[in-house]
Design a protein around this motif. Structure first.
Motif, PDB file in Angstrom:
ATOM      1  N   LEU A 206       0.834  -1.197   0.000  1.00 47.09           N
ATOM      2  CA  LEU A 206       0.000   0.000   0.000  1.00 47.09           C
ATOM      3  C   LEU A 206       0.876   1.256   0.000  1.00 47.09           C
ATOM      4  O   LEU A 206       2.047   1.221   0.390  1.00 47.09           O
ATOM      5  N   ASP A 207       0.281   2.331  -0.416  1.00 43.33           N
ATOM      6  CA  ASP A 207       0.972   3.623  -0.377  1.00 43.33           C
ATOM      7  C   ASP A 207       1.419   3.907   1.062  1.00 43.33           C
ATOM      8  O   ASP A 207       0.705   3.607   2.023  1.00 43.33           O
ATOM      9  N   GLU A 208       2.585   4.461   1.222  1.00 46.16           N
ATOM     10  CA  GLU A 208       3.141   4.711   2.554  1.00 46.16           C
ATOM     11  C   GLU A 208       2.235   5.598   3.390  1.00 46.16           C
ATOM     12  O   GLU A 208       2.065   5.368   4.602  1.00 46.16           O
ATOM     13  N   ASN A 209       1.622   6.602   2.773  1.00 44.67           N
ATOM     14  CA  ASN A 209       0.718   7.477   3.513  1.00 44.67           C
ATOM     15  C   ASN A 209      -0.522   6.714   3.990  1.00 44.67           C
ATOM     16  O   ASN A 209      -1.036   6.962   5.098  1.00 44.67           O
ATOM     17  N   LEU A 210      -0.991   5.753   3.177  1.00 48.31           N
ATOM     18  CA  LEU A 210      -2.140   4.946   3.568  1.00 48.31           C
ATOM     19  C   LEU A 210      -1.765   4.027   4.732  1.00 48.31           C
ATOM     20  O   LEU A 210      -2.565   3.819   5.656  1.00 48.31           O
ATOM     21  N   GLN A 211      -0.558   3.502   4.698  1.00 48.48           N
ATOM     22  CA  GLN A 211      -0.098   2.674   5.816  1.00 48.48           C
ATOM     23  C   GLN A 211      -0.065   3.484   7.113  1.00 48.48           C
ATOM     24  O   GLN A 211      -0.544   3.032   8.165  1.00 48.48           O
ATOM     25  N   LYS A 212       0.470   4.669   7.052  1.00 50.31           N
ATOM     26  CA  LYS A 212       0.532   5.522   8.240  1.00 50.31           C
ATOM     27  C   LYS A 212      -0.866   5.878   8.735  1.00 50.31           C
ATOM     28  O   LYS A 212      -1.117   5.924   9.952  1.00 50.31           O
ATOM     29  N   ALA A 213      -1.778   6.082   7.805  1.00 54.91           N
ATOM     30  CA  ALA A 213      -3.147   6.431   8.192  1.00 54.91           C
ATOM     31  C   ALA A 213      -3.817   5.270   8.941  1.00 54.91           C
ATOM     32  O   ALA A 213      -4.547   5.486   9.922  1.00 54.91           O
ATOM     33  N   PHE A 214      -3.572   4.053   8.504  1.00 57.41           N
ATOM     34  CA  PHE A 214      -4.151   2.899   9.211  1.00 57.41           C
ATOM     35  C   PHE A 214      -3.514   2.704  10.588  1.00 57.41           C
ATOM     36  O   PHE A 214      -4.186   2.296  11.538  1.00 57.41           O
ATOM     37  N   HIS A 215      -2.231   2.961  10.707  1.00 55.00           N
ATOM     38  CA  HIS A 215      -1.603   2.909  12.026  1.00 55.00           C
ATOM     39  C   HIS A 215      -2.242   3.922  12.968  1.00 55.00           C
ATOM     40  O   HIS A 215      -2.498   3.625  14.150  1.00 55.00           O
ATOM     41  N   LYS A 216      -2.515   5.097  12.450  1.00 55.45           N
ATOM     42  CA  LYS A 216      -3.176   6.127  13.261  1.00 55.45           C
ATOM     43  C   LYS A 216      -4.604   5.705  13.596  1.00 55.45           C
ATOM     44  O   LYS A 216      -5.097   5.945  14.710  1.00 55.45           O
ATOM     45  N   TYR A 217      -5.256   5.054  12.650  1.00 55.08           N
ATOM     46  CA  TYR A 217      -6.620   4.550  12.838  1.00 55.08           C
ATOM     47  C   TYR A 217      -6.662   3.586  14.038  1.00 55.08           C
ATOM     48  O   TYR A 217      -7.557   3.661  14.890  1.00 55.08           O
ATOM     49  N   LEU A 218      -5.692   2.682  14.124  1.00 51.82           N
ATOM     50  CA  LEU A 218      -5.646   1.738  15.241  1.00 51.82           C
ATOM     51  C   LEU A 218      -5.232   2.422  16.547  1.00 51.82           C
ATOM     52  O   LEU A 218      -5.753   2.089  17.623  1.00 51.82           O
ATOM     53  N   GLU A 219      -4.322   3.355  16.444  1.00 48.12           N
ATOM     54  CA  GLU A 219      -3.860   4.043  17.651  1.00 48.12           C
ATOM     55  C   GLU A 219      -5.010   4.765  18.352  1.00 48.12           C
ATOM     56  O   GLU A 219      -5.136   4.703  19.590  1.00 48.12           O
ATOM     57  N   ILE A 220      -5.837   5.419  17.585  1.00 44.98           N
ATOM     58  CA  ILE A 220      -6.978   6.137  18.162  1.00 44.98           C
ATOM     59  C   ILE A 220      -7.922   5.168  18.874  1.00 44.98           C
ATOM     60  O   ILE A 220      -8.547   5.499  19.883  1.00 44.98           O
ATOM     61  N   ARG A 221      -8.000   3.954  18.398  1.00 43.11           N
ATOM     62  CA  ARG A 221      -8.903   2.939  18.972  1.00 43.11           C
ATOM     63  C   ARG A 221      -8.243   2.103  20.067  1.00 43.11           C
ATOM     64  O   ARG A 221      -8.822   1.134  20.537  1.00 43.11           O
ATOM     65  N   GLY A 222      -7.044   2.485  20.478  1.00 45.17           N
ATOM     66  CA  GLY A 222      -6.400   1.868  21.637  1.00 45.17           C
ATOM     67  C   GLY A 222      -5.287   0.903  21.321  1.00 45.17           C
ATOM     68  O   GLY A 222      -4.657   0.364  22.246  1.00 45.17           O
ATOM     69  N   ILE A 223      -5.015   0.642  20.053  1.00 45.06           N
ATOM     70  CA  ILE A 223      -3.921  -0.260  19.688  1.00 45.06           C
ATOM     71  C   ILE A 223      -2.661   0.588  19.510  1.00 45.06           C
ATOM     72  O   ILE A 223      -2.337   1.059  18.419  1.00 45.06           O
ATOM     73  N   LYS A 224      -1.946   0.756  20.614  1.00 46.45           N
ATOM     74  CA  LYS A 224      -0.769   1.620  20.639  1.00 46.45           C
ATOM     75  C   LYS A 224       0.283   0.999  21.552  1.00 46.45           C
ATOM     76  O   LYS A 224      -0.008   0.066  22.314  1.00 46.45           O
ATOM     77  N   PRO A 225       1.530   1.469  21.483  1.00 43.15           N
ATOM     78  CA  PRO A 225       2.610   0.841  22.239  1.00 43.15           C
ATOM     79  C   PRO A 225       2.355   0.745  23.741  1.00 43.15           C
ATOM     80  O   PRO A 225       2.718  -0.265  24.362  1.00 43.15           O
ATOM     81  N   SER A 226       1.744   1.747  24.351  1.00 40.19           N
ATOM     82  CA  SER A 226       1.496   1.669  25.791  1.00 40.19           C
ATOM     83  C   SER A 226       0.557   0.514  26.123  1.00 40.19           C
ATOM     84  O   SER A 226       0.674  -0.107  27.188  1.00 40.19           O
ATOM     85  N   THR A 227      -0.355   0.211  25.212  1.00 41.84           N
ATOM     86  CA  THR A 227      -1.274  -0.924  25.410  1.00 41.84           C
ATOM     87  C   THR A 227      -0.556  -2.248  25.187  1.00 41.84           C
ATOM     88  O   THR A 227      -0.648  -3.166  25.994  1.00 41.84           O
TER      89      THR A 227
END
Length: 256
Positions: A206-227
Motif C-alpha cells: 500500500l501507499d506509505e501514507n495509507l499505511q501511516k493512516a491505518f496505524h493512526k486509525y488503530l492508535e486512536i482505537r487503543g492499539i498503541k505501544p502503551s497498550t
C-alpha cells in the motif's frame, strides 16, 4: 531214552533263561512306558506353574509402574515448585488506569480477548501467546546488515473493528516493544464470519501514507505501544500460569 533225557535237561536249563528274558522284556516295556509317561507328565505341572509365574510377572510390572509413577510425580511436583517461585510466574502489576480494554482471560486457553466500544464501533482483539526471543542485544550487535530487522520478542494480535451495519475490518498485527506492525488487512462480510468480502493487497504494497493512516486509525482505537507493552508482560505471566496449570493437570492424572 538218552536223547529224551538230554531234551529235558536242555528244556530245564532254558526255562530260567526264557523267564529271565521275559522279565527283562517286561522290565524294558515297563521302562518305556515309564519314560513315555515321564515325557508327557511334565506338561501338567508346567501348566500348573504357569499361573504363579504370570502372577509374579504381573506383580513385578505393577511394582515397576508404581515406582515409575512415584518418581514422575516427584519430578512434576519439583517443577511446579520451581515454576511458582520463578519470576515469570509473578503477577503483572495492576491494569493501568489508561488501559482502554476489558480483558477476558479464560484459564486453559492460549489467548485472551480484549473488547471495547468506541464511537459506535465494537473493537475486539485476540491476543496470542508471546514469541519470546532471548539474547536480543547480542543479535543487534552481531547484525552488520542494517537493512535486516533483528528478531525481537513479540505478541501476535488480531484486531477486529465492526459496526452494526456493513463489513468489518480485520487487522493482523505484531506487537514489538514500543512498536506495532500491521501484517495484513481484510474486509469481512457481515453476513458470514468466514467469508471475506474483499481481501486487499499485501499491506506493505500500500501507499506509505495509507499505511501511516491505518496505524493512526488503530492508535486512536487503543492499539498503541502503551497498550501492547502491558499486554506483552501480561501474556508472559499468563504463559507461566498456564504452564503450572498444565503441570497440575498432569499430576492429577498420574495420581488417579
Amino acid at each position: 531214552m538218552a536223547f529224551t533225557s538230554i531234551l529235558r535237561k536242555t528244556a530245564n536249563s532254558l526255562a530260567p533263561l526264557a523267564i529271565r528274558l521275559t522279565r527283562v522284556q517286561r522290565n524294558y516295556h515297563s521302562c518305556i512306558f515309564t519314560a513315555l509317561n515321564h515325557g508327557f507328565q511334565p506338561q501338567q505341572p508346567t501348566v500348573n506353574r504357569f499361573y504363579p509365574n504370570t502372577l509374579h510377572f504381573s506383580t513385578a510390572v505393577d511394582s515397576q509402574k508404581s515406582a515409575s509413577d512415584e518418581s514422575l510425580l516427584r519430578v512434576i511436583e519439583s517443577e511446579i515448585q520451581c515454576a511458582e517461585e520463578s519470576d515469570e510466574y509473578d503477577q503483572a502489576e495492576g491494569t493501568p488506569s489508561e488501559f482502554p480494554f476489558k480483558i477476558e482471560d479464560t484459564p486453559g486457553l492460549q489467548t485472551i480477548t480484549l473488547t471495547r466500544e468506541y464511537d459506535g464501533e465494537l473493537i475486539k482483539v485476540n491476543v496470542h501467546m508471546p514469541d519470546l526471543v532471548t539474547g536480543e542485544g547480542e543479535a543487534e550487535d552481531d547484525n552488520d546488515d542494517d537493512t535486516e530487522k533483528p528478531s525481537k520478542s513479540n505478541v501476535p494480535l488480531v484486531v477486529n473493528v465492526s459496526k452494526k451495519d456493513g463489513p468489518s475490518l480485520e487487522f493482523n498485527c505484531t506487537a514489538y516493544p514500543d512498536e506495532i506492525t500491521i501484517d495484513s488487512l481484510s474486509v469481512r462480510n457481515p453476513n458470514s464470519e468466514d467469508e471475506l468480502a474483499y481481501e486487499g493487497p499485501d499491506f506493505y504494497d500500500l501507499d506509505e501514507n495509507l499505511q501511516k493512516a491505518f496505524h493512526k486509525y488503530l492508535e486512536i482505537r487503543g492499539i498503541k505501544p502503551s497498550t501492547t507493552n502491558y499486554l506483552h508482560e501480561y501474556m508472559i505471566n499468563k504463559d507461566g500460569r498456564e504452564y503450572i496449570l498444565w503441570l497440575k493437570n498432569l499430576k492429577k492424572f498420574i495420581e488417579e
